[in-house]
Design a protein around this motif. Sequence first.
Motif, mmCIF file in Angstrom:
data_model
loop_
_atom_site.group_PDB
_atom_site.id
_atom_site.type_symbol
_atom_site.label_atom_id
_atom_site.label_comp_id
_atom_site.label_asym_id
_atom_site.label_seq_id
_atom_site.Cartn_x
_atom_site.Cartn_y
_atom_site.Cartn_z
ATOM 1 N N SER A 32 -1.597 3.395 -38.367
ATOM 2 C CA SER A 32 -1.801 3.156 -39.799
ATOM 3 C C SER A 32 -0.510 3.415 -40.553
ATOM 4 C CB SER A 32 -2.896 4.074 -40.348
ATOM 5 O OG SER A 32 -2.978 3.910 -41.750
ATOM 6 N N SER A 38 -5.195 1.300 -44.862
ATOM 7 C CA SER A 38 -6.235 1.636 -43.877
ATOM 8 C C SER A 38 -7.626 1.666 -44.508
ATOM 9 C CB SER A 38 -5.936 2.988 -43.223
ATOM 10 O OG SER A 38 -6.151 4.044 -44.126
ATOM 11 N N THR A 144 -2.816 -1.402 -38.866
ATOM 12 C CA THR A 144 -3.279 -1.816 -40.199
ATOM 13 C C THR A 144 -2.277 -2.753 -40.885
ATOM 14 O OG1 THR A 144 -2.181 0.076 -41.212
ATOM 15 C CG2 THR A 144 -4.483 0.390 -40.591
#
Length: 225
Positions: A32, A38, A144
């Motif tokens: 992330s 995220s 992400t």
Amino acid sequence: MNQVNYQKELDQIIGSFSAACGEKPPVLFLHSCCAPCSSYVLEYLAPYFAITVFYYNPNISADAEYRHRVSEQKRLIDIYNAEKKGHFISVVEGDYRPEDFYETVKEYKDCPEGGERCFRCYELRLRRTAEEAKLRSADYFGTTLTISPLKNAQKLNEIGERLEKEYGGIRWLYSDFKKKGGYQRSIELSKEYGLYRQDYCGCSYSKAEREMQKRNSAAGQEPVS
Ligand code: SF4
């Protein structure tokens, strides 16, 4: 060259196991970049995967900014677990060694955002994610990063696919999270949870580019990128 629809690839992966009720969810080791990006990705994937978020971003300048982004990431995960948005989400923080980032991009530091410097930066972070995912025997690894309209989803998926082959035994989770309104939803979730949304990507170069854009718009000139 035809662009691949990586959102469709993700739908197919999820469709292949979501019908098997009662089975243990596959384990996803998910890189992330920040809490806002995220927010949608975790909301979307937590019903299907047992996720460990890997916060590995040595690109971020500077230390205080890095700490702030990590703490927002952890706060969001605590909220999601309390709200039971899906399977339990764990978090692991990677090493924060900015020198690794500067070494990786040193020949490309003058490239504008979205160019070769960023591709090297993607690979640094995804390679570390793949290594750690393999050590932990995860089923999948992913990121992400594909939610951002400023990131090259094609390139990110090509790198992930290559690392999957290189490391073996872990699968790359294809994605293009900005499809299906993912980016818009991340803005809504960031507002809902009061998440800190930085106005530059992360490295000192992107920060300088952003500051120049702000100065140019204040002076009535076109943004540089
Ligand atoms: S702009 Fe973002 S993706 Fe590109 S090198 Fe800097 S931190 Fe990495």
